[in-house]
Design a protein around this motif. Sequence first.
Motif, PDB file in Angstrom:
ATOM      1  N   TYR A 231     -13.920 -10.066  -5.780  1.00  0.00           N
ATOM      2  CA  TYR A 231     -15.539 -10.031  -5.537  1.00  0.00           C
ATOM      3  C   TYR A 231     -15.855  -8.335  -4.901  1.00  0.00           C
ATOM      4  CZ  TYR A 231     -16.301 -14.658  -6.225  1.00  0.00           C
ATOM      5  OH  TYR A 231     -16.273 -15.967  -6.894  1.00  0.00           O
ATOM      6  N   LEU A 232     -14.571  -7.897  -4.615  1.00  0.00           N
ATOM      7  CA  LEU A 232     -14.696  -6.371  -3.942  1.00  0.00           C
ATOM      8  C   LEU A 232     -13.913  -5.441  -4.397  1.00  0.00           C
ATOM      9  CD1 LEU A 232     -14.230  -7.381   0.000  1.00  0.00           C
ATOM     10  CD2 LEU A 232     -16.444  -6.903  -1.308  1.00  0.00           C
ATOM     11  N   SER A 233     -13.046  -5.601  -5.613  1.00  0.00           N
ATOM     12  CA  SER A 233     -12.075  -4.545  -6.006  1.00  0.00           C
ATOM     13  C   SER A 233     -12.660  -4.118  -7.418  1.00  0.00           C
ATOM     14  CB  SER A 233     -10.800  -5.198  -6.165  1.00  0.00           C
ATOM     15  OG  SER A 233     -10.584  -6.441  -6.872  1.00  0.00           O
ATOM     16  N   LEU A 234     -13.957  -4.724  -7.754  1.00  0.00           N
ATOM     17  CA  LEU A 234     -14.652  -3.976  -8.957  1.00  0.00           C
ATOM     18  C   LEU A 234     -15.790  -3.374  -8.430  1.00  0.00           C
ATOM     19  CD1 LEU A 234     -14.218  -6.868 -11.648  1.00  0.00           C
ATOM     20  CD2 LEU A 234     -12.774  -4.747 -11.331  1.00  0.00           C
TER      21      LEU A 234
ATOM     22  N   GLN B 201       0.637   0.264 -10.666  1.00  0.00           N
ATOM     23  CA  GLN B 201      -0.733  -0.069 -10.362  1.00  0.00           C
ATOM     24  C   GLN B 201      -0.880  -1.351  -9.552  1.00  0.00           C
ATOM     25  OE1 GLN B 201      -3.522   1.050 -11.003  1.00  0.00           O
ATOM     26  NE2 GLN B 201      -2.666   3.031 -11.666  1.00  0.00           N
ATOM     27  N   ILE B 202      -1.969  -1.600  -8.956  1.00  0.00           N
ATOM     28  CA  ILE B 202      -2.020  -2.704  -8.055  1.00  0.00           C
ATOM     29  C   ILE B 202      -3.452  -3.606  -8.449  1.00  0.00           C
ATOM     30  CG2 ILE B 202      -3.474  -1.197  -6.410  1.00  0.00           C
ATOM     31  CD1 ILE B 202      -1.928  -2.673  -4.112  1.00  0.00           C
TER      32      ILE B 202
ATOM     33  N   PRO C  75     -12.080  -1.943  -1.585  1.00  0.00           N
ATOM     34  CA  PRO C  75     -10.973  -2.165  -2.577  1.00  0.00           C
ATOM     35  C   PRO C  75     -11.546  -1.406  -3.956  1.00  0.00           C
ATOM     36  CG  PRO C  75     -11.276  -4.185  -1.474  1.00  0.00           C
ATOM     37  CD  PRO C  75     -12.373  -3.312  -0.939  1.00  0.00           C
ATOM     38  N   TYR C  76     -12.634  -1.492  -4.144  1.00  0.00           N
ATOM     39  CA  TYR C  76     -13.028  -0.687  -5.831  1.00  0.00           C
ATOM     40  C   TYR C  76     -12.719   0.565  -5.577  1.00  0.00           C
ATOM     41  CZ  TYR C  76     -17.618   1.161  -4.817  1.00  0.00           C
ATOM     42  OH  TYR C  76     -18.758   2.101  -4.336  1.00  0.00           O
TER      43      TYR C  76
ATOM     44  N   VAL D 118      -5.937   4.601  -6.822  1.00  0.00           N
ATOM     45  CA  VAL D 118      -4.530   4.390  -7.313  1.00  0.00           C
ATOM     46  C   VAL D 118      -4.584   4.508  -9.010  1.00  0.00           C
ATOM     47  CG1 VAL D 118      -2.861   2.466  -7.578  1.00  0.00           C
ATOM     48  CG2 VAL D 118      -4.076   2.400  -5.607  1.00  0.00           C
ATOM     49  N   LEU D 119      -5.764   4.289  -9.470  1.00  0.00           N
ATOM     50  CA  LEU D 119      -5.533   4.707 -11.006  1.00  0.00           C
ATOM     51  C   LEU D 119      -5.671   5.932 -11.144  1.00  0.00           C
ATOM     52  CD1 LEU D 119      -8.273   1.910 -11.984  1.00  0.00           C
ATOM     53  CD2 LEU D 119      -6.245   2.189 -12.796  1.00  0.00           C
TER      54      LEU D 119
ATOM     55  N   MET E 178      -3.100 -19.811   4.028  1.00  0.00           N
ATOM     56  CA  MET E 178      -4.107 -19.568   2.663  1.00  0.00           C
ATOM     57  C   MET E 178      -4.824 -18.228   3.219  1.00  0.00           C
ATOM     58  SD  MET E 178      -4.854 -20.506  -0.289  1.00  0.00           S
ATOM     59  CE  MET E 178      -6.080 -20.053  -1.292  1.00  0.00           C
ATOM     60  N   THR E 179      -5.316 -17.381   2.594  1.00  0.00           N
ATOM     61  CA  THR E 179      -5.820 -16.106   3.144  1.00  0.00           C
ATOM     62  C   THR E 179      -7.300 -16.303   2.768  1.00  0.00           C
ATOM     63  OG1 THR E 179      -3.949 -14.824   2.525  1.00  0.00           O
ATOM     64  CG2 THR E 179      -5.901 -13.818   3.416  1.00  0.00           C
TER      65      THR E 179
ATOM     66  N   SER F 133      -4.838 -15.427  -4.215  1.00  0.00           N
ATOM     67  CA  SER F 133      -5.127 -16.183  -3.072  1.00  0.00           C
ATOM     68  C   SER F 133      -6.434 -16.466  -3.076  1.00  0.00           C
ATOM     69  CB  SER F 133      -4.649 -15.382  -1.834  1.00  0.00           C
ATOM     70  OG  SER F 133      -3.426 -15.140  -1.978  1.00  0.00           O
ATOM     71  N   ALA F 134      -7.333 -15.731  -3.527  1.00  0.00           N
ATOM     72  CA  ALA F 134      -8.757 -16.003  -3.279  1.00  0.00           C
ATOM     73  C   ALA F 134      -9.373 -16.815  -4.307  1.00  0.00           C
ATOM     74  CB  ALA F 134      -9.713 -14.675  -3.193  1.00  0.00           C
TER      75      ALA F 134
ATOM     76  N   ARG G  79       0.813  -1.146  -0.218  1.00  0.00           N
ATOM     77  CA  ARG G  79       0.058  -0.052   0.066  1.00  0.00           C
ATOM     78  C   ARG G  79       1.023   1.180   0.120  1.00  0.00           C
ATOM     79  NH1 ARG G  79      -5.333  -0.675   1.263  1.00  0.00           N
ATOM     80  NH2 ARG G  79      -5.440   1.078   2.303  1.00  0.00           N
TER      81      ARG G  79
ATOM     82  N   HIS H 168     -16.826 -12.927   1.004  1.00  0.00           N
ATOM     83  CA  HIS H 168     -17.635 -12.452  -0.111  1.00  0.00           C
ATOM     84  C   HIS H 168     -18.704 -11.793   0.538  1.00  0.00           C
ATOM     85  CE1 HIS H 168     -15.535 -15.669  -2.499  1.00  0.00           C
ATOM     86  NE2 HIS H 168     -14.864 -14.602  -2.261  1.00  0.00           N
TER      87      HIS H 168
ATOM     88  N   GLN I  45     -22.536  -6.177  -1.211  1.00  0.00           N
ATOM     89  CA  GLN I  45     -22.141  -4.920  -0.944  1.00  0.00           C
ATOM     90  C   GLN I  45     -23.481  -4.048  -0.688  1.00  0.00           C
ATOM     91  OE1 GLN I  45     -19.534  -3.752  -3.812  1.00  0.00           O
ATOM     92  NE2 GLN I  45     -18.105  -5.394  -3.382  1.00  0.00           N
TER      93      GLN I  45
ATOM     94  N   PHE J 211      -5.798  -6.217  -6.272  1.00  0.00           N
ATOM     95  CA  PHE J 211      -6.082  -6.556  -5.024  1.00  0.00           C
ATOM     96  C   PHE J 211      -6.442  -8.034  -5.025  1.00  0.00           C
ATOM     97  CE2 PHE J 211      -6.956  -1.938  -4.796  1.00  0.00           C
ATOM     98  CZ  PHE J 211      -6.315  -1.679  -3.592  1.00  0.00           C
ATOM     99  N   GLN J 212      -6.614  -8.550  -3.484  1.00  0.00           N
ATOM    100  CA  GLN J 212      -6.643 -10.017  -3.186  1.00  0.00           C
ATOM    101  C   GLN J 212      -8.220 -10.466  -3.699  1.00  0.00           C
ATOM    102  OE1 GLN J 212      -6.186 -11.024   0.637  1.00  0.00           O
ATOM    103  NE2 GLN J 212      -7.258 -13.096   0.414  1.00  0.00           N
ATOM    104  N   ASP J 213      -9.164  -9.496  -3.346  1.00  0.00           N
ATOM    105  CA  ASP J 213     -10.235 -10.257  -3.592  1.00  0.00           C
ATOM    106  C   ASP J 213     -11.313  -9.667  -4.577  1.00  0.00           C
ATOM    107  OD1 ASP J 213     -13.175 -10.839  -3.400  1.00  0.00           O
ATOM    108  OD2 ASP J 213     -13.295 -10.775  -1.169  1.00  0.00           O
TER     109      ASP J 213
ATOM    110  N   ALA K 208      -5.916  -2.251 -14.382  1.00  0.00           N
ATOM    111  CA  ALA K 208      -4.606  -1.968 -13.923  1.00  0.00           C
ATOM    112  C   ALA K 208      -3.852  -1.464 -15.094  1.00  0.00           C
ATOM    113  CB  ALA K 208      -3.989  -2.756 -13.100  1.00  0.00           C
TER     114      ALA K 208
ATOM    115  N   ALA L 133     -10.893 -15.597   1.839  1.00  0.00           N
ATOM    116  CA  ALA L 133     -11.816 -14.713   0.764  1.00  0.00           C
ATOM    117  C   ALA L 133     -13.131 -14.586   1.472  1.00  0.00           C
ATOM    118  CB  ALA L 133     -11.739 -15.308  -0.511  1.00  0.00           C
TER     119      ALA L 133
END
Lengths: 538, 285
Positions: free
Chosen positions: A370-373, A363-364, B176-177, B183-184, B1-2, A451-452, A325, B6, B9, A366-368, A436, B4
């Motif tokens: 389902y949440l990063s879009l 650019q990055i 994260p979104y 970041v973009l 293992m991390t 990882s997910a 980060r 879900h 939202q 992320f892991q998940d 990205a 996830a």
Amino acid sequence: MSQLLQIENFTLGFPGRPPLLDSVSLHVNDGEAVALVGESGSGKSLTTRAALGLLPGGSESSGLVSVQGLDTLTASKQRLMELRRRHASMIFQDPRAGINPVRTVGDFLTETLVRLDGLSRAEATERAVAQLEQVGLRRAGGLMDQHPHQLSGGMLQRVMIAAALLNSPDLLLCDEPTTAQDVTTQAGIVKLLREEQQSRGMGMLFITHDLNLAASLCERVYVLRRGEVVEHGPTRTVFLTPEQDYTRQLVEATPVIETGAGSSVAAVPGLDPTPLLKVSGLSKTYQLPRGGTVTALEGADFSLPEGGSLGIVGESGSGKSTLARLVVALETPTSGELTLRDIPRPQRPLRASERKALAKEVQIVFQDPYLSLDPRIPVGNAVADVFRLHQKQGRKEAKESSRSLLGRVGIGPERFDALPRALSGGQRQRVALAKALAARPRLLVLDEATSALDVSVQAQVLELVEELRDQLGLTILFVTHDLAVVSRLCSEVVVMHQGRIVEQGPTARILEDPGDHYTRNLIASRPRPLWDAEPVTA
Amino acid sequence: MTLAIHLPQAGLRRYGSLLSPMAWGALAVAAVVVLLSLFAPVLAPYDPDYVDLNNVLAGPGGQHLLGTDALGRDLLSRLMHGGRTSLLGPTIVVIGSTVLGLLLGLVAGWSEGWLGKVLGRLFDLLFAFPALLMAMLAIALFGKGLFAPILAMTIAYVPYVARLAQSLVVAERSRPYVQAYRVLGFRTPWVVLGRVLPNLIPTVGAQSTLNFGYVLADLAALSFIGLGVQPPTSDWGAMIEESRGALLGGHILPAFWPALVVVLVVVAVNVIGEELSDRIGGKLS
């Protein structure tokens, strides 16, 4: 040997829909450890829950599920309660979800002993403490008065195992009990489960998506796919000489440490003296709301040449995500220097113009996925937005660019207008990657980006990353807990522990000859198949 | 293992499947009332202000479907015309408080520093004043009529929307979104107004729907105590007030009809609002 758990032609589904489980047959004998492996949605959890008579509401089932001769599909509530209390216990993935946060560990462990078994409070406490000691928890007496939040995830999972073992069950059902744990914690829990299962002669059904883990714990294995058993047999036979294509794919997709493979990415020789990313003495300290500070990252030093690939490996709390980060400026460093392409990073939040300029450098993902879009934005538009912002493209042109970039990461034009929720995890992660890349960065940070995902999907995404790296000349910073993934993708590796870098160097060297005690522990903690177990040195 | 996780939202899904029968009924009631009020000039059988002293306190049926009041005015026509003022007030208040509340909530939720804290305290302060009290204060300043209570109510209902929007924004900004947008290199106003705001609208809309019912009842109460809409303009609250004399004389209908309509509309709007928030809440758990 009698059959402890017997499932015959078990079919489960909702009326009017294709079945979730289709003629599943499996059995567990007394004193036997059996693995049930499969990817998400394969029906592993449903199968196991059925053993305790836990079926989803409104579902229809047929076939036979019996534990010690008791048919759990038709048994009365009373008999099922008796079964769950005395004969079969279950351990779940998330220990925190299964314990009342406002009551103590002691309350949790002694409640059924006092209320249902008629023990006195003192007797129950004595038994609970003995059980806690048996599962390897020190100072068990003091633990009884603590609340769940005071325990780490690993300790709490041991408490759950203690609770499951309290009534000396004949059958232990484990539903991914180590998936949420760190590798080193996992190693301890797996060892404990194996010891208890062997010494008590319990039958155990161990659900996991991790083939390595199944091999390290169980003699027999069932491979489940979309509600059907595709293959079963002794673990060694199934994994070393799989008969079905699906099993073979799974085995091949399962990441293993490949020494030498990482060197396929030869580090760029000393032609480029200035590294793309240089970090020295970088620290990040957080102020706690009630005073005091937490140091998430302390004095990190490393550099990453243009075109290189560096893995940052560590367990939870190691500071690896903080580092990621910091690199993408989602956090501001407390002290130390971070230089990206000769531009030093200020110790303050970036201005809008600085952030936009930085976006073209780094650019990055992320892991998940389902949440990063953004859930409301069709994936094609999400990528096109980036083209419009950074490449100064018009609406139409940006759509064209988006279409071709999505095609390149394996998302066909028919998916252009799809919302993220209509895509699978792997597809979403591909879209995140495209988003990205649309900024055309030089450095791509992948924060546990695979990882997910299920193993077979993870393998595909890793392949894509490798391909893109080679085509676009990207520099990669891969943050992960998984040594195997790093060994595949990164020529250099940094190992982190509790906010500090404990070791760094070429991946092959570190994996073969780790210099640091913690790195050795991390490598040794990876599950080893039963048939490969090294004899214990005296 | 991390692991996830879900989480669905907040407020981001479409409403999807069918409404419950209860909500259909509520929707039908609301639609009928709105349409009858909206087209009152065309549909109403009589002039709502036409006084017919030969026909006072007539019962239902005959020439007057719902009967007449103490001045011989047709109750149905007055109800239909009264709906125009009685529904207009809450509509303005809900739109005003939603827009203002959303903006303030966005600012309060997005700014980490003192601004967010100050706004948060301001919302607390506004919460402490009952809406009716604020309205009476405004009437004392600006005089009787519709303007003062609408202004006061709009301000009084801002914190209900703003507090909700603030908490939603705080949750969204750490997702994260949203971080990916940062970041973009997208500019904050674009992200907040163009991307985060639309994701809040379903949830805030449910709250505002509920507010509509409360405001309607509050404004009717103000008219009833003679501070709101002034006679002879027809208004449900004012109609109840005007019928007090008839009520004491044993004629309950002139007061009953407007009271019934107020109750019907408030209940219908509440049912719709609950249904919306249940759906959104259900998606959260």
